[in-house]
Design a protein around this motif. Structure first.
Motif, PDB file in Angstrom:
ATOM      1  N   LYS A 124       0.750  -1.225   0.158  1.00  0.00           N
ATOM      2  CA  LYS A 124      -0.066   0.129  -0.012  1.00  0.00           C
ATOM      3  C   LYS A 124       0.746   1.183  -0.057  1.00  0.00           C
ATOM      4  N   GLY A 125       0.301   2.210  -0.717  1.00  0.00           N
ATOM      5  CA  GLY A 125       1.232   3.456  -0.908  1.00  0.00           C
ATOM      6  C   GLY A 125       2.569   3.512  -1.722  1.00  0.00           C
ATOM      7  N   GLN A 126       2.660   2.241  -2.270  1.00  0.00           N
ATOM      8  CA  GLN A 126       3.820   2.183  -3.266  1.00  0.00           C
ATOM      9  C   GLN A 126       3.333   2.064  -4.606  1.00  0.00           C
ATOM     10  N   SER A 127       4.267   2.738  -5.686  1.00  0.00           N
ATOM     11  CA  SER A 127       3.671   2.725  -6.845  1.00  0.00           C
ATOM     12  C   SER A 127       4.773   1.991  -7.888  1.00  0.00           C
ATOM     13  N   CYS A 128       4.229   2.090  -9.291  1.00  0.00           N
ATOM     14  CA  CYS A 128       5.033   1.105 -10.399  1.00  0.00           C
ATOM     15  C   CYS A 128       6.608   1.458  -9.997  1.00  0.00           C
TER      16      CYS A 128
ATOM     17  N   GLY B 194      -2.683   0.835 -11.140  1.00  0.00           N
ATOM     18  CA  GLY B 194      -2.009   0.234 -12.127  1.00  0.00           C
ATOM     19  C   GLY B 194      -1.778  -0.901 -11.854  1.00  0.00           C
ATOM     20  N   SER B 195      -1.795  -1.413 -10.574  1.00  0.00           N
ATOM     21  CA  SER B 195      -1.556  -3.071 -10.219  1.00  0.00           C
ATOM     22  C   SER B 195      -2.447  -3.911 -10.901  1.00  0.00           C
ATOM     23  N   MET B 196      -3.742  -3.388 -11.082  1.00  0.00           N
ATOM     24  CA  MET B 196      -4.693  -4.306 -11.636  1.00  0.00           C
ATOM     25  C   MET B 196      -4.159  -4.984 -13.112  1.00  0.00           C
ATOM     26  N   SER B 197      -4.035  -4.035 -13.964  1.00  0.00           N
ATOM     27  CA  SER B 197      -3.308  -4.506 -15.182  1.00  0.00           C
ATOM     28  C   SER B 197      -1.897  -5.098 -15.099  1.00  0.00           C
ATOM     29  N   ASP B 198      -0.969  -4.367 -14.497  1.00  0.00           N
ATOM     30  CA  ASP B 198       0.435  -4.741 -14.179  1.00  0.00           C
ATOM     31  C   ASP B 198       0.446  -6.029 -13.745  1.00  0.00           C
ATOM     32  N   ILE B 199      -0.004  -6.626 -12.645  1.00  0.00           N
ATOM     33  CA  ILE B 199      -0.092  -7.867 -12.036  1.00  0.00           C
ATOM     34  C   ILE B 199      -0.529  -9.146 -12.924  1.00  0.00           C
ATOM     35  N   GLN B 200      -1.640  -8.563 -13.780  1.00  0.00           N
ATOM     36  CA  GLN B 200      -2.250  -9.659 -14.710  1.00  0.00           C
ATOM     37  C   GLN B 200      -1.389  -9.888 -15.853  1.00  0.00           C
ATOM     38  N   GLY B 201      -0.548  -8.636 -16.339  1.00  0.00           N
ATOM     39  CA  GLY B 201       0.285  -8.667 -17.239  1.00  0.00           C
ATOM     40  C   GLY B 201       1.807  -9.696 -16.964  1.00  0.00           C
ATOM     41  N   TRP B 202       1.966  -9.421 -15.377  1.00  0.00           N
ATOM     42  CA  TRP B 202       3.259 -10.180 -15.087  1.00  0.00           C
ATOM     43  C   TRP B 202       2.852 -11.416 -14.882  1.00  0.00           C
ATOM     44  N   ALA B 203       1.825 -11.911 -14.443  1.00  0.00           N
ATOM     45  CA  ALA B 203       1.485 -13.478 -14.162  1.00  0.00           C
ATOM     46  C   ALA B 203       1.303 -14.012 -15.526  1.00  0.00           C
ATOM     47  N   ASP B 204       0.609 -13.535 -16.710  1.00  0.00           N
ATOM     48  CA  ASP B 204       0.572 -13.919 -17.975  1.00  0.00           C
ATOM     49  C   ASP B 204       1.876 -14.335 -18.512  1.00  0.00           C
ATOM     50  N   GLY B 205       2.635 -13.295 -18.169  1.00  0.00           N
ATOM     51  CA  GLY B 205       4.204 -13.362 -18.944  1.00  0.00           C
ATOM     52  C   GLY B 205       5.176 -14.023 -18.114  1.00  0.00           C
ATOM     53  N   THR B 206       4.703 -14.780 -17.189  1.00  0.00           N
ATOM     54  CA  THR B 206       5.815 -15.438 -16.192  1.00  0.00           C
ATOM     55  C   THR B 206       5.442 -16.782 -15.967  1.00  0.00           C
TER      56      THR B 206
ATOM     57  N   SER C  27      19.775  12.994 -16.730  1.00  0.00           N
ATOM     58  CA  SER C  27      18.820  14.005 -15.822  1.00  0.00           C
ATOM     59  C   SER C  27      18.038  13.447 -14.970  1.00  0.00           C
ATOM     60  N   PHE C  28      17.345  13.854 -13.937  1.00  0.00           N
ATOM     61  CA  PHE C  28      16.660  13.290 -12.736  1.00  0.00           C
ATOM     62  C   PHE C  28      15.407  12.493 -13.483  1.00  0.00           C
ATOM     63  N   ASP C  29      14.738  13.075 -14.612  1.00  0.00           N
ATOM     64  CA  ASP C  29      13.707  12.510 -15.068  1.00  0.00           C
ATOM     65  C   ASP C  29      13.829  11.261 -15.993  1.00  0.00           C
ATOM     66  N   MET C  30      15.135  11.568 -16.833  1.00  0.00           N
ATOM     67  CA  MET C  30      15.436  10.294 -17.644  1.00  0.00           C
ATOM     68  C   MET C  30      16.252   9.332 -17.077  1.00  0.00           C
ATOM     69  N   ALA C  31      16.489   9.346 -15.724  1.00  0.00           N
ATOM     70  CA  ALA C  31      16.986   8.127 -15.049  1.00  0.00           C
ATOM     71  C   ALA C  31      16.083   7.116 -14.748  1.00  0.00           C
ATOM     72  N   TYR C  32      14.858   7.541 -14.487  1.00  0.00           N
ATOM     73  CA  TYR C  32      13.703   6.507 -14.458  1.00  0.00           C
ATOM     74  C   TYR C  32      13.487   5.629 -15.267  1.00  0.00           C
ATOM     75  N   PRO C  33      12.864   6.157 -16.495  1.00  0.00           N
ATOM     76  CA  PRO C  33      12.462   4.990 -17.418  1.00  0.00           C
ATOM     77  C   PRO C  33      13.510   3.685 -17.578  1.00  0.00           C
ATOM     78  N   PRO C  34      14.748   3.719 -17.783  1.00  0.00           N
ATOM     79  CA  PRO C  34      15.741   2.655 -17.702  1.00  0.00           C
ATOM     80  C   PRO C  34      15.489   1.737 -16.529  1.00  0.00           C
ATOM     81  N   LEU C  35      15.404   2.271 -15.441  1.00  0.00           N
ATOM     82  CA  LEU C  35      15.347   1.720 -14.201  1.00  0.00           C
ATOM     83  C   LEU C  35      14.084   1.083 -13.788  1.00  0.00           C
ATOM     84  N   ILE C  36      13.015   1.691 -14.081  1.00  0.00           N
ATOM     85  CA  ILE C  36      11.508   0.886 -13.968  1.00  0.00           C
ATOM     86  C   ILE C  36      11.410  -0.176 -14.857  1.00  0.00           C
ATOM     87  N   LEU C  37      11.828  -0.106 -16.119  1.00  0.00           N
ATOM     88  CA  LEU C  37      11.416  -0.952 -16.818  1.00  0.00           C
ATOM     89  C   LEU C  37      12.553  -2.090 -16.848  1.00  0.00           C
ATOM     90  N   GLY C  38      13.884  -1.758 -16.446  1.00  0.00           N
ATOM     91  CA  GLY C  38      15.025  -2.958 -16.286  1.00  0.00           C
ATOM     92  C   GLY C  38      14.321  -3.780 -15.079  1.00  0.00           C
TER      93      GLY C  38
END
Lengths: 81, 202
Positions: free
Chosen positions: A14-18, A46-58, B62-73
């Motif tokens: 709770k309180g944590q995001s993507c 966003g966890s609704m779509s993300d967890i579904q996508g993760w579970a499908d792909g894992t 930059s601060f904003d450009m650091a996020y996408p690779p880390l989140i996707l990775g």
């Protein structure tokens, strides 16, 4: 929210995001045994779509259900292998 | 009708008498072995396909450009993918332990900023914009850059620091987070990209 599943462990994100809900779900699943059910409680919509996508792909996980209750999103993920 | 009969008669007349359809035992055995070999190699290809690979090239610090690779990775690692993030030029600052904590958002030339460029260029505006963004990130429960780096490394994401840029920027290998791969260059990055299902330039 009560569950019809026999939950082995509950993960509170709770309180944590993507990407935290997904990454922590994966880490929690790694620590469980086959047949165990993980309950994930999140406030990230966003966890609704993300967890579904993760579970499908894992491999080795199955999404049992997802329940939206106000600001809370509860997911049940079973480790199958 | 008569043509059909003729061809049937022909086919019946000399089956197997064509020298090309005759095999001796050794040839047959060799062919069977070849089929077995091919089946095995196809099976190998099938299992190899399960493991997805992704390579991200991170060029911005930059601060904003650091996020996408880390989140996707880190998310790709949660899928069990094999992930390489190759950091070069300003992207190197993301892996620099000290600099990563002070990455700035640029107010100038950023059309999303609520102030005109002339105002954005005033000294201190970058710091102010960064601070506002950091506050929003904290309130939203979004992870910090440092947390995402630790998380990525924990999950086995290969965070690579371009050796040429390390020397260009006069950084030391000890400046980077523990677990960061150094001593790699464009050839290593290209090799990973060639093997990857997904390649991204950030």
């Amino acid at each position: 929210m009560s569950s019809e599943y026999d939950t082995t462990e509950t993960l509170d994100v709770k309180g944590q995001s993507c990407p935290m809900p997904i990454v922590k779900t994966k880490q929690a699943i790694d620590d469980l045994d086959a047949g165990d059910v993980l309950e994930v409680v999140a406030t990230d919509s966003g966890s609704m779509s993300d967890i579904q996508g993760w579970a499908d792909g894992t491999d080795g996980v199955e999404l049992l259900d997802q329940v939206e209750d106000g600001d809370l999103y509860t997911h049940h993920v079973k480790k199958t292998e | 009708m008569s043509t059909d009969n003729q061809s049937t008669t022909d086919a019946d007349a000399d089956p197997g008498s064509d020298p090309e359809t005759e095999f001796d035992a050794a040839e047959l055995q060799a062919l069977r072995e070849r089929v077995d070999e091919l089946e095995e190699s196809i099976a190998d290809v099938d299992t190899g396909d399960d493991q997805k690979k992704m390579t991200i090239v991170a060029t911005q610090g930059s601060f904003d450009m650091a996020y996408p690779p880390l989140i996707l990775g880190s998310t790709a690692a949660a899928f069990g993918w094999d992930v390489v993030v190759f950091h070069t030029f300003w992207g190197l600052d993301i892996l620099h332990e000290e600099k990563s904590k002070n990455l700035k958002l640029s107010a100038v030339g950023n059309p999303n900023m609520p102030v005109p460029n002339a105002v954005a260029a005033i000294p201190g505006m970058d710091r102010m914009a960064t601070r506002m963004m950091e506050k929003k990130i904290d309130e939203n429960g979004t992870a910090t850059i440092e947390e995402l780096i630790e998380l990525s490394l924990d999950q086995g994401v290969d965070l690579q620091a371009c050796q040429m840029t390390i020397e260009l920027m006069e950084y030391d290998e000890d400046d980077f987070y523990d677990g960061v791969t150094t001593g790699v260059g464009a050839a290593t990055a290209l090799q990973h990209m060639a093997e990857s299902d997904i390649q991204l330039l950030v």
